[in-house]
Design a protein around this motif. Structure first.
Motif, PDB file in Angstrom:
ATOM      1  N   PRO A  27       0.828  -1.213   0.000  1.00  0.00           N
ATOM      2  CA  PRO A  27       0.000   0.000   0.000  1.00  0.00           C
ATOM      3  C   PRO A  27       0.865   1.267   0.000  1.00  0.00           C
ATOM      4  O   PRO A  27       1.914   1.303   0.660  1.00  0.00           O
ATOM      5  CB  PRO A  27      -0.800  -0.092   1.303  1.00  0.00           C
ATOM      6  N   PRO A  28       0.434   2.300  -0.711  1.00  0.00           N
ATOM      7  CA  PRO A  28       1.201   3.555  -0.755  1.00  0.00           C
ATOM      8  C   PRO A  28       1.509   4.125   0.637  1.00  0.00           C
ATOM      9  O   PRO A  28       2.593   4.655   0.857  1.00  0.00           O
ATOM     10  CB  PRO A  28       0.303   4.500  -1.552  1.00  0.00           C
ATOM     11  N   ALA A  29       0.586   4.002   1.567  1.00  0.00           N
ATOM     12  CA  ALA A  29       0.823   4.531   2.924  1.00  0.00           C
ATOM     13  C   ALA A  29       1.967   3.784   3.608  1.00  0.00           C
ATOM     14  O   ALA A  29       2.779   4.394   4.314  1.00  0.00           O
ATOM     15  CB  ALA A  29      -0.443   4.436   3.761  1.00  0.00           C
ATOM     16  N   ALA A  30       2.055   2.488   3.402  1.00  0.00           N
ATOM     17  CA  ALA A  30       3.135   1.690   3.993  1.00  0.00           C
ATOM     18  C   ALA A  30       4.482   2.060   3.365  1.00  0.00           C
ATOM     19  O   ALA A  30       5.498   2.142   4.058  1.00  0.00           O
ATOM     20  CB  ALA A  30       2.858   0.200   3.813  1.00  0.00           C
ATOM     21  N   LEU A  31       4.471   2.291   2.058  1.00  0.00           N
ATOM     22  CA  LEU A  31       5.696   2.702   1.381  1.00  0.00           C
ATOM     23  C   LEU A  31       6.164   4.065   1.890  1.00  0.00           C
ATOM     24  O   LEU A  31       7.339   4.262   2.175  1.00  0.00           O
ATOM     25  CB  LEU A  31       5.479   2.762  -0.134  1.00  0.00           C
TER      26      LEU A  31
END
Length: 109
Positions: free
Chosen positions: A57-61
């Motif tokens: 997920p973009p938030a995790a990245l």
């Protein structure tokens, strides 16, 4: 152990290092929690790496990117004292970190 300056280069630019080597020795372990920044991927599963990483997920990245920048700034950047630019500030000096790290392990005389 195995090491590379590419780790610091990638962190400096906000990239997330992906380590394929099981023999790579990360600096400042256990003081630094590398699991929040670096991604370890088994070398024998390298053919699955791109699809798996693409699913993150973009938030995790973004969280990992910020952690990498934070660790880079904290442990690998010399901070300069504006009043005395020729001298780096105490605890924020890379040499100071390395020296204290080694001294704590009784590696130095």
């Amino acid at each position: 152990g195995h090491h590379s300056f590419r780790l610091l280069e990638s962190m400096m630019f906000g990239a997330i290092p992906v380590l394929l080597s099981e023999e790579y020795v990360l600096p400042f372990v256990p003081e630094v929690n590398w699991s929040e920044c670096v991604i370890h991927y088994p070398e024998h599963l390298v053919h699955e790496m791109i699809p798996r990483l693409s699913e993150m997920p973009p938030a995790a990245l973004r969280k990992r990117q910020l952690k990498c920048l934070e660790l880079f700034e904290k442990y690998f950047v010399d901070k300069v004292d504006p009043a005395n630019p020729a001298r780096a500030q105490g605890e924020r000096n890379t040499f100071h970190h390395v020296f204290n790290f080694l001294a704590a392990r009784s590696i130095l005389p």
